[in-house]
Write a protein that holds these residues in place. Structure first.
Motif, PDB file in Angstrom:
ATOM      1  N   GLU A  11      37.546 -27.733  -8.348  1.00 48.29           N
ATOM      2  CA  GLU A  11      36.118 -27.776  -8.811  1.00 48.29           C
ATOM      3  C   GLU A  11      36.348 -27.881 -10.362  1.00 48.29           C
ATOM      4  O   GLU A  11      35.845 -29.003 -11.049  1.00 48.29           O
ATOM      5  N   GLY A  12      37.512 -27.320 -10.964  1.00 46.90           N
ATOM      6  CA  GLY A  12      37.489 -27.607 -12.584  1.00 46.90           C
ATOM      7  C   GLY A  12      38.349 -26.657 -13.231  1.00 46.90           C
ATOM      8  O   GLY A  12      39.521 -25.914 -12.247  1.00 46.90           O
ATOM      9  N   GLN A  13      38.544 -26.463 -14.471  1.00 45.94           N
ATOM     10  CA  GLN A  13      39.394 -25.561 -15.013  1.00 45.94           C
ATOM     11  C   GLN A  13      38.606 -24.653 -15.988  1.00 45.94           C
ATOM     12  O   GLN A  13      37.590 -25.089 -16.311  1.00 45.94           O
ATOM     13  N   ASN A  49      43.393 -30.185 -10.150  1.00 48.22           N
ATOM     14  CA  ASN A  49      42.238 -31.051 -10.615  1.00 48.22           C
ATOM     15  C   ASN A  49      42.549 -31.583 -12.178  1.00 48.22           C
ATOM     16  O   ASN A  49      43.236 -30.804 -12.804  1.00 48.22           O
ATOM     17  N   ASN A  97      39.851 -32.010 -14.256  1.00 48.40           N
ATOM     18  CA  ASN A  97      38.802 -31.600 -15.155  1.00 48.40           C
ATOM     19  C   ASN A  97      39.172 -30.386 -16.094  1.00 48.40           C
ATOM     20  O   ASN A  97      38.667 -29.411 -15.998  1.00 48.40           O
ATOM     21  N   TYR A  98      39.990 -30.580 -16.908  1.00 46.35           N
ATOM     22  CA  TYR A  98      40.218 -29.757 -18.260  1.00 46.35           C
ATOM     23  C   TYR A  98      39.165 -29.759 -19.071  1.00 46.35           C
ATOM     24  O   TYR A  98      38.359 -30.441 -19.394  1.00 46.35           O
ATOM     25  N   CYS A  99      39.280 -28.335 -19.694  1.00 45.47           N
ATOM     26  CA  CYS A  99      38.079 -27.965 -20.598  1.00 45.47           C
ATOM     27  C   CYS A  99      37.963 -29.164 -21.820  1.00 45.47           C
ATOM     28  O   CYS A  99      39.128 -29.526 -22.439  1.00 45.47           O
TER      29      CYS A  99
END
Length: 495
Positions: free
Chosen positions: A215-217, A253, A255-257
């Motif tokens: 989903e994300g980080q 994934n 989707n890093y900040c």
């Protein structure tokens, strides 16, 4: 298949090996190693040797000593362990001295390795797969007084991650010193492992479970994330007291900040990897005193594969660089292949700032496990090149889901061989391949070798990644024109 249809005559230091007894160091692992030796020698000579623990048997001349027995501490026989202190812990010695055979290691794993190496190189056993062991070589053997072999691994961490090599016995026989969430893990009776604690990869979704792996980080500069990471590492380490490594690794994934604080680090470091290394360093610093033998492992993967410009990993931080979009039909050191140019830059930059660089290398086509994949000729060159770039651990991932991959057992065997000895020559690598094919496929093995060579030839000048489509992997015209010949080879191999 285990070939036990014939017996050999074996002389050890001028005496029949059947006159010997096996004496082992006290403990479950040395006892198992001694019993393994006894079992294979019985299959070799047709007679079962006596096995006893050192403390319960008086010293005799005709002994096979397994492990660090009390015969050493009493000075009889004298075993020169010069160079053994500080040796990589999986190292081992095979020696025939004063009429006795000594099989011992720097640790219990090393003792198992000594036993299996003796059986392979001096008796003629071949351990190709968990379901294929063959006794080869001449029917009469003479193992001379003064025989000596001392080996130590080049790489501290070795894993050939193919389903064919998941069972514990074949992992130990092939000197793979790990287990994982997929493969079976050798317990202490098999010499134990170089253990990763807890989940092997993508642990951030366990540290911050509200953010799923796909989903994300999380924000890696958030002090709360660091606090939770430290708490999770301590809890995980306490639950695995024998572990050597706890992974603190990003989710799977891109989707890093993008927050202002993280972006500032990206700019300072020239790479998003800066936030991960700073986090790993902070965790490593916080546990160093309480867990002095423990290291933190983190990835150089996807958005973190480029090394940071400023921050260097601590000595108790391992960086696990992951290959990815490289071409498998060309060697990694072939910079004329544009797919491989970034890897050259990335591995050199990481090697310049860390002393412990592991590599997670992908060695199959993950979209088409059954399709021919022309990388067998590159495997040993790639691993040697990575070692030359200061790699100290290898995780070679293949088909981890099931058996049945195109030439999967052969790839697993060769990868294990080169993980132990990355310096083996092209000639030795080719000889290992022939040895496997003859033992695994039988009398028609040369037909399979012709097929392997054809696949390599059809892959030349093609570019293919680990998700390559079948029509791009090989020269289709050359392969199709050879199909009648291939069918003939397979028919001949089955006879």
């Amino acid at each position: 298949m285990i070939d036990t249809q014939r017996f050999k005559t074996v002389q050890l230091a001028g005496m029949p090996i059947t006159d010997y007894i096996i004496v082992h160091e006290s403990g479950a692992a040395p006892e198992r190693a001694a019993n393994e030796l006894c079992s294979y020698l019985e299959k070799t000579v047709g007679m079962k040797l006596s096995v006893s623990v050192d403390a319960e048997s008086s010293a005799k001349k005709a002994e096979i000593l397994v492990g660090k027995t009390n015969r050493e501490s009493s000075g009889w026989p004298m075993l020169d362990r010069t160079g053994f202190t500080g040796m990589a812990e999986d190292g081992f010695i095979i020696a025939v001295k004063d009429g006795r055979l000594i099989l011992t290691g720097g640790n219990h794993r090393g003792t198992f390795y000594a036993v299996y190496e003796f059986l392979e190189q001096m008796i003629g056993w071949r351990f190709f797969a968990d379901d294929c062991e063959v006794l080869t070589g001449p029917d009469e053997l003479d193992i001379a007084e003064g025989t000596f072999d001392c080996q130590k691994p080049v790489l501290e961490y070795r894993d050939t991650h193919w389903n064919d090599y998941y069972p514990v016995p074949i992992r130990v026989k092939r000197k793979l010193n790990t287990g994982s969430k997929w493969a079976d893990t050798p317990d202490e009776t098999w010499g134990g492992t170089f253990e990763y604690a807890g989940t092997f990869s993508h642990t951030m979704c366990e540290i911050i479970p509200e953010i799923g792996n796909g989903e994300g980080q999380p924000c890696y500069t958030d002090p709360a994330v660091l606090e939770r990471a430290i708490a999770w590492v301590r809890k995980t380490a306490d639950a695995h007291p024998g572990a050597r490594i706890v992974p603190v690794t990003q989710n799977d994934n891109w989707n890093y900040c993008q927050c202002e604080r993280c972006q500032k680090v990206y700019d300072e470091e020239g790479s998003p990897a800066g936030v991960i290394i700073r986090l790993a360093n902070a965790v490593a610093d916080s546990i160093r005193d309480d867990y002095p033998e423990l290291s933190i492992d983190t990835f150089a993967y996807q958005w973190t594969r480029k090394a940071p410009l400023v921050t260097k990993p601590r000595e108790n931080v391992i960086v696990r660089l992951c290959t990815g979009g490289e071409c498998r039909n060309h060697r990694y050191d072939d910079t004329s292949c544009h797919f491989n140019q970034t890897l050259h830059i990335d591995i050199a930059q990481w090697a310049a700032i860390t002393k412990r660089l592991f590599v997670w290398d992908y060695t199959t086509n993950f979209s088409y496990f059954l399709v021919p994949f022309a990388n067998i000729g590159q495997l040993h060159h790639n691993l040697r090149w990575m070692r030359d770039n200061h790699m100290s651990g290898i995780f070679s991932q293949g088909n981890h889901l099931c058996k049945g991959t195109e030439l999967g057992p052969l790839r697993a065997y060769l990868l294990a061989k080169i993980a132990w000895d990355p310096d083996l020559s092209d000639e030795t690598y080719s000889a290992y391949m022939d040895d496997f094919l003859e033992g695994y496929y039988g009398a028609g093995w040369k037909n399979i070798r012709r097929y392997v060579d054809l696949i390599e030839e059809c892959g030349k000048n093609r570019h293919v990644t680990i998700y390559g489509r079948p029509e791009y992997i090989l020269d289709r015209r050359k392969y199709v024109s050879a199909c009648p010949e291939i069918e003939g080879w397979f028919d001949a191999a089955e006879k």
